[in-house]
Structure formats: C-alpha cells, structure tokens
Enzyme design. Structure first.
Site, mmCIF file in Angstrom:
data_model
loop_
_atom_site.group_PDB
_atom_site.id
_atom_site.type_symbol
_atom_site.label_atom_id
_atom_site.label_comp_id
_atom_site.label_asym_id
_atom_site.label_seq_id
_atom_site.Cartn_x
_atom_site.Cartn_y
_atom_site.Cartn_z
ATOM 1 N N ASP A 106 41.389 51.315 41.276
ATOM 2 C CA ASP A 106 43.533 51.176 40.179
ATOM 3 C C ASP A 106 43.243 51.621 38.975
ATOM 4 O O ASP A 106 43.578 52.078 38.741
ATOM 5 C CB ASP A 106 43.299 49.401 40.450
ATOM 6 C CG ASP A 106 44.101 49.056 42.205
ATOM 7 O OD1 ASP A 106 43.951 50.198 42.481
ATOM 8 O OD2 ASP A 106 43.766 48.095 42.989
ATOM 9 N N GLY A 107 41.586 51.313 38.111
ATOM 10 C CA GLY A 107 41.586 51.168 36.950
ATOM 11 C C GLY A 107 41.663 53.546 37.363
ATOM 12 O O GLY A 107 42.246 54.051 36.551
ATOM 13 N N ASN A 159 50.923 47.969 34.372
ATOM 14 C CA ASN A 159 50.643 46.949 35.275
ATOM 15 C C ASN A 159 50.734 45.676 34.501
ATOM 16 O O ASN A 159 51.722 44.457 34.389
ATOM 17 C CB ASN A 159 48.543 46.643 35.127
ATOM 18 C CG ASN A 159 48.194 46.870 36.408
ATOM 19 O OD1 ASN A 159 49.106 46.787 37.560
ATOM 20 N ND2 ASN A 159 47.239 46.851 36.104
ATOM 21 N N GLU A 160 49.983 46.146 32.578
ATOM 22 C CA GLU A 160 50.842 44.776 31.794
ATOM 23 C C GLU A 160 50.905 45.125 30.147
ATOM 24 O O GLU A 160 49.858 45.593 30.023
ATOM 25 C CB GLU A 160 50.141 43.172 32.240
ATOM 26 C CG GLU A 160 49.445 43.231 32.101
ATOM 27 C CD GLU A 160 48.123 44.282 33.064
ATOM 28 O OE1 GLU A 160 47.273 45.102 32.126
ATOM 29 O OE2 GLU A 160 47.602 43.562 33.830
ATOM 30 N N THR A 177 49.933 41.908 40.884
ATOM 31 C CA THR A 177 48.834 41.395 41.313
ATOM 32 C C THR A 177 47.107 41.575 40.790
ATOM 33 O O THR A 177 46.557 41.288 41.284
ATOM 34 C CB THR A 177 48.098 42.403 43.449
ATOM 35 O OG1 THR A 177 48.497 43.365 43.245
ATOM 36 C CG2 THR A 177 49.431 41.520 44.230
ATOM 37 N N TYR A 220 46.050 41.490 36.460
ATOM 38 C CA TYR A 220 45.914 39.976 35.300
ATOM 39 C C TYR A 220 45.960 38.896 35.567
ATOM 40 O O TYR A 220 46.800 37.806 34.842
ATOM 41 C CB TYR A 220 45.503 40.569 34.094
ATOM 42 C CG TYR A 220 45.367 39.697 32.713
ATOM 43 C CD1 TYR A 220 44.708 38.552 33.307
ATOM 44 C CD2 TYR A 220 45.048 40.163 31.362
ATOM 45 C CE1 TYR A 220 44.024 37.778 32.419
ATOM 46 C CE2 TYR A 220 44.169 39.617 30.562
ATOM 47 C CZ TYR A 220 43.991 38.312 31.100
ATOM 48 O OH TYR A 220 42.728 37.916 30.100
ATOM 49 N N SER A 221 47.795 39.157 35.522
ATOM 50 C CA SER A 221 49.322 38.457 35.932
ATOM 51 C C SER A 221 48.878 37.181 37.287
ATOM 52 O O SER A 221 48.888 35.713 37.217
ATOM 53 C CB SER A 221 50.549 38.746 36.188
ATOM 54 O OG SER A 221 51.478 37.772 36.177
ATOM 55 N N LEU A 222 47.965 37.962 37.873
ATOM 56 C CA LEU A 222 47.754 37.077 39.272
ATOM 57 C C LEU A 222 46.273 35.685 38.869
ATOM 58 O O LEU A 222 47.096 34.593 39.376
ATOM 59 C CB LEU A 222 46.901 37.636 40.364
ATOM 60 C CG LEU A 222 46.300 37.134 41.928
ATOM 61 C CD1 LEU A 222 47.479 36.817 42.931
ATOM 62 C CD2 LEU A 222 45.643 37.776 41.554
ATOM 63 N N SER A 223 45.709 36.175 37.449
ATOM 64 C CA SER A 223 44.845 35.467 37.491
ATOM 65 C C SER A 223 45.040 34.097 36.479
ATOM 66 O O SER A 223 44.379 33.008 36.152
ATOM 67 C CB SER A 223 43.237 36.024 37.266
ATOM 68 O OG SER A 223 43.236 37.077 37.044
HETATM 69 P P1 NAP Z 1 38.269 45.968 35.433
HETATM 70 O O1 NAP Z 1 38.290 45.004 34.866
HETATM 71 O O2 NAP Z 1 37.171 47.145 35.080
HETATM 72 O O3 NAP Z 1 38.476 45.847 36.936
HETATM 73 C C1 NAP Z 1 40.511 44.915 36.824
HETATM 74 C C2 NAP Z 1 40.206 45.178 38.529
HETATM 75 O O4 NAP Z 1 41.550 44.561 38.586
HETATM 76 C C3 NAP Z 1 40.178 46.046 39.613
HETATM 77 O O5 NAP Z 1 39.559 45.226 40.876
HETATM 78 C C4 NAP Z 1 40.775 46.373 39.890
HETATM 79 O O6 NAP Z 1 40.609 47.495 40.926
HETATM 80 C C5 NAP Z 1 41.916 45.806 39.564
HETATM 81 N N1 NAP Z 1 43.381 45.813 39.963
HETATM 82 C C6 NAP Z 1 44.041 47.078 38.886
HETATM 83 N N2 NAP Z 1 45.469 46.898 39.406
HETATM 84 C C7 NAP Z 1 45.763 45.847 39.872
HETATM 85 C C8 NAP Z 1 46.726 45.854 40.596
HETATM 86 N N3 NAP Z 1 47.844 46.010 40.479
HETATM 87 N N4 NAP Z 1 46.799 44.985 41.837
HETATM 88 C C9 NAP Z 1 45.763 44.074 42.464
HETATM 89 N N5 NAP Z 1 44.485 44.659 41.694
HETATM 90 C C10 NAP Z 1 44.594 45.609 40.235
HETATM 91 O O7 NAP Z 1 39.686 46.424 34.884
HETATM 92 P P2 NAP Z 1 40.444 48.416 35.216
HETATM 93 O O8 NAP Z 1 40.129 48.832 36.654
HETATM 94 O O9 NAP Z 1 40.272 48.841 33.956
HETATM 95 O O10 NAP Z 1 42.088 47.381 35.263
HETATM 96 C C11 NAP Z 1 42.746 47.177 33.766
HETATM 97 C C12 NAP Z 1 43.250 46.064 34.843
HETATM 98 O O11 NAP Z 1 42.656 44.855 35.328
HETATM 99 C C13 NAP Z 1 44.527 45.836 34.109
HETATM 100 O O12 NAP Z 1 45.431 46.364 33.491
HETATM 101 C C14 NAP Z 1 44.655 43.999 34.538
HETATM 102 O O13 NAP Z 1 45.370 43.983 35.061
HETATM 103 C C15 NAP Z 1 43.491 43.808 34.941
HETATM 104 N N6 NAP Z 1 42.674 43.055 34.106
HETATM 105 C C16 NAP Z 1 41.999 41.223 35.103
HETATM 106 C C17 NAP Z 1 41.825 40.532 34.210
HETATM 107 C C18 NAP Z 1 41.583 38.902 35.067
HETATM 108 O O14 NAP Z 1 42.303 39.250 36.240
HETATM 109 N N7 NAP Z 1 41.147 37.820 35.015
HETATM 110 C C19 NAP Z 1 41.314 40.555 33.409
HETATM 111 C C20 NAP Z 1 41.588 42.194 32.236
HETATM 112 C C21 NAP Z 1 42.242 43.188 32.964
HETATM 113 P P3 NAP Z 1 39.148 48.697 41.392
HETATM 114 O O15 NAP Z 1 38.883 47.796 41.996
HETATM 115 O O16 NAP Z 1 39.858 49.065 42.352
HETATM 116 O O17 NAP Z 1 39.392 48.468 40.281
#
Ligand code: NAP
Length: 274
Positions: free
Chosen positions: A54-55, A128-129, A168, A170-173
């Site tokens: 997804d990244g 995403n956000e 699904t 960051y918003s989910l978290s």
């Molecule tokens: P990452 O921190 O390396 O990975 C974020 C995880 O979220 C990966 O497993 C990615 O899937 C998954 N993901 C990304 N977009 C998604 C979506 N729309 N629905 C479901 N899962 C999704 O960061 P990254 O790969 O560069 O992605 C950036 C995204 O990470 C940001 O947009 C943010 O949404 C998310 N994020 C989440 C948190 C949290 O949940 N606490 C914190 C920081 C960032 P893949 O394994 O297939 O890459």
C-alpha cells in the site's frame, strides 16, 4: 494497450513474479514501460500498475497526479489492502476487461499564505489522510471548524482527516469508523485525545475543514499519506476534497468486504469458522 509499471522497491526488480507480470502483459500485446526517476508517466498510458504494498500505491497516486490514469495495485508487499491483487490474477482479467473503476476521493491541503516555502511547494494531495502531530513533549490544542462552524478545541497528540480509503489505515488505529470506499465522506479524528467525551466525526466530502493549533512547542509534524514535514505551529490549513480522483481498478470478484475479511480478519471469531 499502453501499461506503465511502477516498482518502488527496486530490490525486487529481478523477482520472478515481477518479471512474469511484465512478460505476460507484453505477450498479451501490451506496450509496457517501467516508471523510474528518469522515466516519467506518459499521458496516453491506459493503465498504471503499482507493484508493491500500500505504501507503493500511495506513491503511485503522487506519480499519476491529476492525470486520472486508472491505477491497478498488485501486491508484492506486506498487507496490500489498496493493492490487493496478486501477480497471478491480474493480467488475464485486465486483458479480458473484467474490471471496474472506482473513483477514490483525495484530500487537498491548502495553507493559504501561512507556512514555509517548502511547505507551500510540497505535493498537497492525500489518498489516505492528512495529520498534524506533536513534535515535542507538550500536548496540542487543535482548533477545527467545519465549513466555518467551530468545534470545541481538541487536546491531543494531534488530529487526522482521512478519506474513505484511509479509513482502514491510520484512522482505524485511532478508533475511526471503517467506511465503504464509495462513501462520499471525510473522517475527522483526534489522535490520543485527553478527553473521555470526544469521538471521530464523519462529515460530507463537500466540507471545508479549517485547522489551527495552540502549542507550547514551536514545531509539529505534518503528514500527507507517507510524506512528512516538520512545520511551524502557526500553521493555518484548510482541508477539502481534491478537484480530481484517484481512479482505482477493481478486478471482477474483488470487493471491499472480501478485503476486510482476508486482509484485516474482520469478524474473525472461533464461532464463525474459516
Ligand atoms: P508504514 O508505516 O510502513 O505502513 C503502514 C501500514 O498500513 C502498512 O502495512 C500498509 O500496507 C498499511 N496501509 C496503508 N494504507 C492503507 C489503507 N488505505 N488501508 C489499509 N492498510 C493500509 O507506512 P507506509 O507504507 O508508508 O504507508 C503510509 C500510511 O501508513 C499512512 O498513510 C498511514 O495511514 C499509515 N500509518 C498508520 C499508523 C498507525 O496505524 N498507527 C501510523 C503511521 C502511518 P502495506 O503493508 O501493504 O504497505
């Protein structure tokens, strides 16, 4: 058919699955070219294939920009929620035209005349956000107004505004709702609020969300999908839906509920069986 293929993780360039994907599109009569730093996307491309997780899909949205070229996500990465397809099922279905196109809402951040030159020249669109997050030890006060109507100040680590696609991620978290991708809404959600009585808020995607900060520290982190900048806390930002969409290819047979159950194990319960 002209196909652009983007592999962000170049360590996979000799991976048999990746080479097989290119070979199969070529054998099917497609003109395939690889996106690289020195090979930009061509405007007459019919399909942009994002290969990775997804990244990579988020980075593909930046490369495609406002060209509205349909993007097909092929998962060679980890979770693969946006890029849910495997290399094995895509080529035949694409060549047979067995797919539909979803118009995914993107966010746009507008900083008016506030912020540094670096901030104002950054790519302002998110699939995403968009988040603001404390960059120091102190809690942030986040003032938000929806179409000019102020909400009570959030006292929190930060705040995020997510799309349906981002519901699904960051918003989910942070306890946000899961939203079907075709829903025309945005999610406004505090990150670790120090309150018992605040909840994520779902607003129409026609809303303009204004945001400013009260902070003791001088800097905050601003993130736009997988990109981040440290910015001054006197930032004033308006977030709204972008004037263009990300056109995501959905293969026949794939659907959001299936992705929720197979990727995020929605409803996994010993009583439900497998
Ligand atoms: P990452 O921190 O390396 O990975 C974020 C995880 O979220 C990966 O497993 C990615 O899937 C998954 N993901 C990304 N977009 C998604 C979506 N729309 N629905 C479901 N899962 C999704 O960061 P990254 O790969 O560069 O992605 C950036 C995204 O990470 C940001 O947009 C943010 O949404 C998310 N994020 C989440 C948190 C949290 O949940 N606490 C914190 C920081 C960032 P893949 O394994 O297939 O890459």
């Amino acid at each position: 058919m002209k196909i652009a293929v983007y592999l962000r993780n170049r360590s996979l360039e000799n991976d048999a699955r990746y080479l097989g994907l290119i070979g199969k599109f070529t054998a099917g009569g497609c003109r395939v070219y690889e996106i690289r730093d020195d090979v930009p996307v061509e405007d007459d491309t019919d399909i942009f294939v994002s290969v990775g997780g997804d990244g990579t899909f988020l980075s593909s949205a930046v490369i495609v920009g406002n060209r509205e070229i349909p993007v097909l996500g092929v998962n060679l990465g980890r979770l693969g929620f946006l890029s849910e397809n495997t290399v094995y099922d895509v080529v035949d279905e694409v060549l047979a035209g067995k797919y539909s196109i979803e118009e995914r809402t993107l966010l746009k951040a507008d900083f008016g005349r506030t912020g540094s030159e670096e901030l104002r020249s950054a790519y302002p669109y998110a699939l995403n956000e968009i988040t603001v997050h404390r960059a120091g030890p102190a809690m942030l006060g986040v003032d938000v107004a929806i179409d000019g109507n102020p909400l009570p100040t959030y006292w929190a680590d930060g705040l995020l505004v997510a799309t349906s696609s981002g519901s699904t991620a960051y918003s989910l978290s942070v306890g946000g709702p899961i939203v079907m991708p075709e829903s025309k809404v945005l999610i406004v959600s505090p990150i670790s609020p120090h309150n018992l009585n605040v909840r994520p808020l779902v607003v129409p995607d026609t809303s303009v969300i204004s945001l400013s900060l009260r902070a003791r520290d001088e800097k905050v982190f601003l993130t736009v999908d997988n990109r981040s900048l440290e910015v001054s806390t006197d930032l004033e930002m308006k977030i709204s839906a972008a004037p263009f969409h990300l056109r995501r290819i959905r293969l026949a047979g794939a659907n959001f509920i299936k992705a929720l159950t197979t990727k995020l194990f929605w409803g996994e319960d010993i009583r439900n069986g497998r």
